[in-house]
Motif scaffolding. Structure first.
Motif, short mmCIF file in Angstrom:
data_model
loop_
_atom_site.label_atom_id
_atom_site.label_comp_id
_atom_site.label_asym_id
_atom_site.label_seq_id
_atom_site.Cartn_x
_atom_site.Cartn_y
_atom_site.Cartn_z
N ARG A 1 0.95 -1.35 0.06
CA ARG A 1 -0.03 -0.04 -0.02
C ARG A 1 0.76 1.28 0.12
N SER B 1 -1.60 -0.42 -9.62
CA SER B 1 -2.56 -0.24 -8.53
C SER B 1 -3.86 -0.53 -9.02
N HIS C 1 -6.31 -3.38 -7.01
CA HIS C 1 -7.49 -2.81 -6.40
C HIS C 1 -8.80 -3.37 -7.10
#
Length: 226
Positions: A182, A194, A198
């Motif tokens: 993170r 990312s 996600h």
């Protein structure tokens, strides 16, 4: 003379009778229990309660023993199907199942062609299932499926071994590395990764294997239709 064609010693009255089949099964049992590092002629002989020198009447080297073990597992892989797609899927799933049953199998596949009788029988079933294709197509198609399956299976087996050696499963690994990941993603240096991490799906090993196989077979089908 190759081990496949070399006759076994004649039967004789001894307290512990031997055969290549018994030797190979003992070696497989050792490998299933503790991996290929547990397989040696001395250990196989001890497993059979015979002197190591008796094994040399049936096999000449450890390499021959490994070939025989590999071919014995191929007896469990019997590709079948009504269409080329079903045949290739059956092959892929058969190899994966065999590797899950015998983890060491994943360490031996993928090198030079295996030419034992069981391996040839499996190959014959695949080629027969692809009989509608030309030879120029069959060769790269089989190579592509084998490459996918070997890579996917080795990754799965590597993860299994990592879990055993570290005592940490994938969820625990992700939890341990989560804070670091993170922080790295928060730098903005990895926008594509990312988004993938996600928003991407979190597939099980079965889903990952079968989805990748579907993509490969879809690609083959598209190439055949072009």
């Amino acid at each position: 003379m190759l081990v496949w064609e070399r006759p076994e010693p004649p039967d004789r009255p001894v307290p512990t009778p031997l055969s290549r089949e018994r030797i190979v099964q003992a070696a497989i049992n050792l490998a299933d229990e503790d991996g290929l590092s547990a397989v040696s002629l001395r250990k196989v002989a001890a497993e059979l309660n015979v002197g190591p020198m008796r094994l040399y009447g049936y096999i000449d080297t450890k390499e021959e023993l490994l070939e025989l073990m590999l071919d014995a597992v191929y007896a469990e892989i019997r590709p079948s199907g009504e269409t080329w797609r079903e045949t290739l899927r059956s092959l892929a799933e058969g190899i994966r199942q065999a590797a899950h049953q015998h983890e060491w199998f994943a360490d031996l596949i993928g090198g030079r062609p295996q030419l034992g009788p069981n391996t040839l029988t499996s190959g014959e079933a695949v080629v027969a299932g692809l009989s509608g294709m030309s030879v120029d197509i069959i060769v790269p198609v089989m190579a592509a499926v084998n490459a996918y399956v070997i890579g996917a299976v080795r990754r799965e087996i590597t993860e299994r071994r990592a879990e055993r050696s570290t005592g940490t499963d994938m969820k625990q690994f992700q939890a341990a590395y989560g804070p670091y990941l993170r922080r790295m993603l928060a730098t903005g240096r990895f926008p594509s990764l990312s988004t993938l991490i996600h928003d991407g799906p979190h597939l099980t090993p079965d889903e990952t294997f079968h989805t990748g196989l579907d993509y490969l077979l879809d690609g083959i089908e598209a190439r055949l239709s072009s």
